[in-house]
Design a protein around this motif. Structure first.
Motif, PDB file in Angstrom:
ATOM      1  N   TYR A  14       0.800  -1.233   0.052  1.00 58.35           N
ATOM      2  CA  TYR A  14       0.006   0.094  -0.023  1.00 58.35           C
ATOM      3  C   TYR A  14       0.844   1.238  -0.203  1.00 58.35           C
ATOM      4  CZ  TYR A  14      -4.397  -2.472   0.523  1.00 58.35           C
ATOM      5  OH  TYR A  14      -5.574  -3.160   0.206  1.00 58.35           O
ATOM      6  N   ARG A  15       2.134   0.950   0.476  1.00 61.90           N
ATOM      7  CA  ARG A  15       3.092   2.444   0.276  1.00 61.90           C
ATOM      8  C   ARG A  15       3.299   2.606  -1.242  1.00 61.90           C
ATOM      9  NH1 ARG A  15       8.399   1.147   3.516  1.00 61.90           N
ATOM     10  NH2 ARG A  15       6.584   0.781   5.197  1.00 61.90           N
ATOM     11  N   PRO A  51      -1.960   2.692  -3.307  1.00 61.52           N
ATOM     12  CA  PRO A  51      -2.752   2.831  -2.270  1.00 61.52           C
ATOM     13  C   PRO A  51      -4.108   2.267  -2.292  1.00 61.52           C
ATOM     14  CG  PRO A  51      -2.708   4.920  -3.438  1.00 61.52           C
ATOM     15  CD  PRO A  51      -1.688   3.917  -3.778  1.00 61.52           C
TER      16      PRO A  51
END
Length: 230
Positions: free
Chosen positions: A49-50, A53
């Motif tokens: 998710y970094r 997103p």
């Protein structure tokens, strides 16, 4: 989960795009889970998710990469006949569509209302239209606007027809390709300059693989002049 590899940020992004492309091609959009992407990449969900997103953001990046590659693989060369150029471009796109059926259907059906995905597709069509305008033998400067409009409509026609075909194959792949190429030749013919020299029906015609076509057979002038003779 495979053992985690230490990669640079660019290397990790490339890895995630490759994993995402594989999963979006193999499964319907709704069945692809971000947890599965992280597991296949051997990383935590937090790290995934970094980089991306949301699943939608990952898909958009995958589809942008695919669009860029399709444009790179579509080779337009004015030294070749228009038919040859269109066939090559159609083959490149159909190869991708068939191999990535689920991804193409996701972009055109599931995510039809997503502005990012729609912009990616619209931009690719615009680039293809401009590149075709650059190689077409226009009958005059005043023909450019008319040809541009025909190309814009034709590209949308091809997109809709191919998406429908991916949903339900009502003809063969080669028939689909030849329908699309034939539509372009027929629509553009009246707006283009006639070829400088007579070419065989095999080079300018729509049908492919006619074993009875003779290279010495007289050909018709222009890109569209009634039904092709075989």
């Amino acid at each position: 989960m495979p053992p985690r590899q230490r990669l640079t940020p660019d290397g990790r992004r490339a890895q995630l795009l490759a994993v995402g492309a594989r999963l979006f091609a193999a499964h319907p959009y709704a069945d692809v889970l971000m947890e599965e992407v992280a597991d296949e990449a051997g990383i935590s969900r937090a790290l995934l998710y970094r980089h991306f997103p949301s699943k939608q953001a990952l898909f958009a990046a995958v589809y942008q990469q695919a669009a860029d590659q399709l444009l790179a693989d579509t080779r337009l060369d004015p030294a070749r006949s228009l038919r040859e150029q269109l066939l090559q471009g159609m083959d490149v796109h159909l190869d991708y569509f068939v191999a990535n059926r689920n991804a193409v259907l996701a972009a055109n059906r599931v995510l039809a209302g997503d502005p990012v995905i729609q912009t990616i597709m619209a931009n690719e069509l615009d680039v293809l239209r401009e590149r075709l305008l650059g190689v077409l033998p226009l009958a005059g400067d005043d023909a450019r606007e008319a040809v541009s409009g025909v190309l814009k409509a034709w590209l949308v026609f091809v997109q809709v027809l191919c998406v429908d075909w991916l949903t339900r194959e009502t003809c063969t792949r080669d028939q689909l390709r030849d329908i699309c190429v034939g539509a372009a030749l027929g629509a553009l013919g009246p707006l283009l300059s006639p070829p400088s020299e007579c070419r065989s029906g095999r080079e300018l015609g729509v049908a492919v693989g006619d074993a009875d076509q003779r290279e010495g057979e007289p050909c018709q002038r222009g890109l569209h002049n009634g039904r092709q003779r075989h």
